[in-house]
Enzyme design. Sequence first.
Site, PDB file in Angstrom:
ATOM      1  CE1 TYR A  86      56.415  -4.799  20.329  1.00  0.00           C
ATOM      2  CE2 TYR A  86      56.861  -2.556  21.070  1.00  0.00           C
ATOM      3  CZ  TYR A  86      57.301  -3.760  20.539  1.00  0.00           C
ATOM      4  OH  TYR A  86      58.627  -3.922  20.236  1.00  0.00           O
ATOM      5  CB  SER A 103      60.331  -2.257  23.298  1.00  0.00           C
ATOM      6  OG  SER A 103      60.088  -0.988  22.703  1.00  0.00           O
TER       7      SER A 103
END
Length: 252
Positions: free
Chosen positions: A156, A143
């Site tokens: 995350y 990401s």
Amino acid sequence: MTDRSGPLSGRIALVTGASGGLGHGIARQLAAAGASVVLHCRQAVGRAEELAGEIGDAIVVSGDLTREEDCRRVVEHAVAWRGRLDVLVNNAGIQPVKGLAELTAADWQELQQANVTSAFLCTQEAAKAMAARGGGSVVHIASVEGTRPSPGHAHYGVSKAALIMHARAAALEYGPLGIRVNTVSPGLVDRPGLTEAWPEGVGRWHASAPLRRLGTPDDIGAACVFLASDAASWITGVDLPVDGGVSARPGW
């Protein structure tokens, strides 16, 4: 929908987390490029089977990738289907939102297990089969948050940063076996209801992205196809942002 003349024709690919929207897009693009696809899901077997029917040359295997034995079994099942495994896309993961001050050790460990340890274990198992046939390609779905922090996403973001570094380390160690390992780092990818649920965030993304749109699952899938194909045969240990240009913007 499989193109037998495509750049991945004749190759066997495993996509983890294939029952979700992003996994769907990745699997569809791999199939469109000629790959036979193993679709992993945790619980949504019906949704994965619908996708398998759409693709045609595909099977479904379920498993909880937070469990070591399931990681190994899923990969073993994929290899046993056609006797080989050429491509692994580690897409499965979770994305809860919680501030650092509220996070518990259990929250932290659950996310790292789901996002990082699963990819480590699946890659380790897949590398055995790939090495036996002279090589293969592994792609982690990381990401842009692996390099750019976001409030409420610390655990995350850390997991995605770990995937980027794992890919680089694995590229170094598995390269002599002919195995390439890379990451794709998506930006904000559209999904049904996102604009209605988070209009301010979508608006900020549109304003920040030079290409002025959200990503699609097919955008991410296309990047996976490239990294899995012979066109990327001399590319390993690389993080490929697929974010509409957001990473190119200055941070000041």
